[in-house]
Design a protein around this motif. Structure first.
Motif, PDB file in Angstrom:
ATOM      1  N   ASN A 161      -9.433 -49.362 -15.448  1.00 25.35           N
ATOM      2  CA  ASN A 161      -8.607 -49.155 -14.269  1.00 25.35           C
ATOM      3  C   ASN A 161      -7.559 -50.250 -14.108  1.00 25.35           C
ATOM      4  O   ASN A 161      -6.434 -49.989 -13.671  1.00 25.35           O
ATOM      5  N   GLN A 162      -7.909 -51.480 -14.476  1.00 24.75           N
ATOM      6  CA  GLN A 162      -6.947 -52.571 -14.407  1.00 24.75           C
ATOM      7  C   GLN A 162      -5.744 -52.289 -15.303  1.00 24.75           C
ATOM      8  O   GLN A 162      -4.583 -52.501 -14.910  1.00 24.75           O
ATOM      9  N   LEU A 195      -3.817 -45.577  -7.271  1.00 27.49           N
ATOM     10  CA  LEU A 195      -4.624 -46.381  -8.196  1.00 27.49           C
ATOM     11  C   LEU A 195      -4.791 -47.818  -7.723  1.00 27.49           C
ATOM     12  O   LEU A 195      -5.661 -48.533  -8.227  1.00 27.49           O
ATOM     13  N   GLN A 196      -3.981 -48.239  -6.751  1.00 30.11           N
ATOM     14  CA  GLN A 196      -4.170 -49.573  -6.177  1.00 30.11           C
ATOM     15  C   GLN A 196      -5.278 -49.581  -5.115  1.00 30.11           C
ATOM     16  O   GLN A 196      -5.664 -50.646  -4.627  1.00 30.11           O
ATOM     17  N   ASP A 257      -1.461 -59.814 -18.509  1.00 28.32           N
ATOM     18  CA  ASP A 257      -2.691 -59.235 -17.956  1.00 28.32           C
ATOM     19  C   ASP A 257      -3.913 -59.632 -18.788  1.00 28.32           C
ATOM     20  O   ASP A 257      -4.903 -60.149 -18.260  1.00 28.32           O
ATOM     21  N   ILE A 258      -3.848 -59.400 -20.098  1.00 30.60           N
ATOM     22  CA  ILE A 258      -5.009 -59.733 -20.924  1.00 30.60           C
ATOM     23  C   ILE A 258      -5.114 -61.238 -21.153  1.00 30.60           C
ATOM     24  O   ILE A 258      -6.192 -61.737 -21.469  1.00 30.60           O
ATOM     25  N   GLY A 259      -4.000 -61.968 -20.974  1.00 32.22           N
ATOM     26  CA  GLY A 259      -4.087 -63.425 -21.025  1.00 32.22           C
ATOM     27  C   GLY A 259      -4.944 -63.968 -19.890  1.00 32.22           C
ATOM     28  O   GLY A 259      -5.717 -64.917 -20.087  1.00 32.22           O
ATOM     29  N   SER A 260      -4.831 -63.369 -18.712  1.00 31.52           N
ATOM     30  CA  SER A 260      -5.686 -63.765 -17.590  1.00 31.52           C
ATOM     31  C   SER A 260      -7.149 -63.481 -17.886  1.00 31.52           C
ATOM     32  O   SER A 260      -8.039 -64.282 -17.561  1.00 31.52           O
ATOM     33  N   GLN A 291     -10.513 -53.117 -20.781  1.00 33.81           N
ATOM     34  CA  GLN A 291      -9.067 -53.337 -20.849  1.00 33.81           C
ATOM     35  C   GLN A 291      -8.526 -53.004 -22.239  1.00 33.81           C
ATOM     36  O   GLN A 291      -7.522 -52.297 -22.373  1.00 33.81           O
ATOM     37  N   LEU A 292      -9.164 -53.541 -23.269  1.00 36.77           N
ATOM     38  CA  LEU A 292      -8.700 -53.281 -24.632  1.00 36.77           C
ATOM     39  C   LEU A 292      -8.827 -51.795 -24.977  1.00 36.77           C
ATOM     40  O   LEU A 292      -7.965 -51.233 -25.664  1.00 36.77           O
TER      41      LEU A 292
END
Length: 374
Positions: A161-162, A195-196, A257-260, A291-292
């Motif tokens: 969802n993120q 979606l938020q 996003d994925i860095g966080s 996420q991935l």
């Protein structure tokens, strides 16, 4: 001569047996007390309590099924789309429609299609775990995320969802309009807003007190809006701005996003080295995995939507390398997540392993973004 040793070992096992029996007795005592109380009540009260117990058992059976069976889970799901056969960018006109606007056809958005399908996977093909009443109640008041039980699927779904949230924001703000000067597409705007919505809302809440629309209803409406946008895009009634700078911005947002997430994995791996007894490690791991899982499909969609840009910038090899990093990461599915020390030799360190692949994917995204600026 061996009698003292035999007697000692016998006493040890005797006391271990008594300890186990005492522990079992403590656990069963409330149920035994409740059973005696139940047998002493009248038949009307017995019937009411019996119905309540049946409902509770049914809820827990459904909760167990919802959390343990991952319907249609497939790390290779992007292959089912066959996007490589499209040969048309999103929004690109395919046919002129014999001179009439209503008969025109354009390429739809693979990104919007994957985003809708991922949300459908979360709330229609599977139950949305985070807003289920038993998930909200926890384990005797303890949040399920703080236990080793029943929380992996919820974290995985929130990870998906993120990624979809980030994507719908980009669709509404940049990709689904021309150079941010045109009006925001109403379907994309509604999909982004839906979606938020809070991930944990059930049919009833305390703050504010009263009945509520549950989370899955908002997400289902977002599915409808994304598909409505694509239907209008196919008939050239709206736009998809498939420019190189838009693709670069989308990739930069994903990298951030994925860095966080990578930073969260790093913090947990460095400060909570409890091996298999770190009960929050699985939440972090499966959120990153989700996420991935989502971004793998969304990047396949982006490859189709920005086909002309990728050809013009000669990005195919870099994109293939990124796909390989996604597939390598998604092959890692441990039965139990362990957060061991990086230099340990007993417990594995799954968080560090996942963090490595997250950073590899991020590195590929940054490299592609750099090429797009040239």
């Amino acid at each position: 001569m061996l009698d003292p040793i035999v007697n000692f070992v016998t006493r040890i096992f005797h006391w271990i047996g008594r300890g186990i029996g005492f522990a079992i007795g403590v656990i069963l005592w409330p149920f035994m007390w409740a059973g005696r109380w139940y047998l002493q009540r009248g038949w009307i009260l017995k019937a009411g309590v019996g119905v309540a117990l049946l409902v509770l058992i049914g809820l827990y059976a459904n909760f167990f099924y919802a959390t343990q069976w991952w319907n249609n889970f497939n790390p290779n799901y992007p292959d089912t789309y066959s996007f490589e056969k499209r040969n048309v960018s999103a929004g690109e006109q395919v046919t002129a429609g014999a001179g009439t606007d209503t008969a025109k056809t354009c390429g739809n958005s693979a990104i919007a299609q994957v985003a809708a399908d991922l949300t459908d996977f979360n709330v229609n093909q599977n139950a949305w775990v985070s807003s289920m009443i038993l998930y909200k109640l926890g384990f005797f008041g303890i949040d399920w995320d703080s236990t080793p039980f029943f929380d992996n699927k919820a974290s995985f779904q929130r990870g998906i969802n993120q990624a979809v949230r980030r994507t719908t924001t980009e669709l509404a703000d940049n990709l689904g309009r021309v150079r941010t000067t045109s009006q925001i597409d109403s379907d994309l705007q509604d999909a982004r807003g839906n979606l938020q919505f809070d991930e944990y809302t059930w049919y009833f809440g305390l703050s504010p007190f009263g009945p509520k629309t549950p989370t899955p209803s908002y997400y289902r409406d977002a599915i409808r809006k994304l598909r409505a946008f694509n239907a209008r895009l196919e008939t050239c009634q709206t736009v998809f701005d498939a420019r190189a700078d838009n693709l670069k911005q989308y990739l930069d947002r994903i990298a951030s996003d994925i860095g966080s997430t990578s930073a969260i994995l790093k913090d947990r791996a460095e400060h909570y080295n409890n091996g298999w007894f770190d009960f929050r490690a699985d939440d972090r791991y499966w959120f990153a995995y989700g996420q991935l899982y989502a971004y793998y499909g969304l990047m396949k969609g982006a490859q189709a939507d920005f086909e002309d840009v990728i050809k013009e910038k000669h990005l195919q090899n870099l994109w293939d390398t990124m796909d390989q990093q996604f597939t390598s990461a998604l092959r890692i599915q441990p039965f139990i997540i362990a957060n061991g020390r990086e230099d340990g030799w007993i417990f594995p360190t799954h968080l560090t392993t996942m963090g490595f692949y997250v950073l590899r994917v991020r590195s590929n995204l940054v490299e592609i973004s750099n090429v797009l600026t040239q």
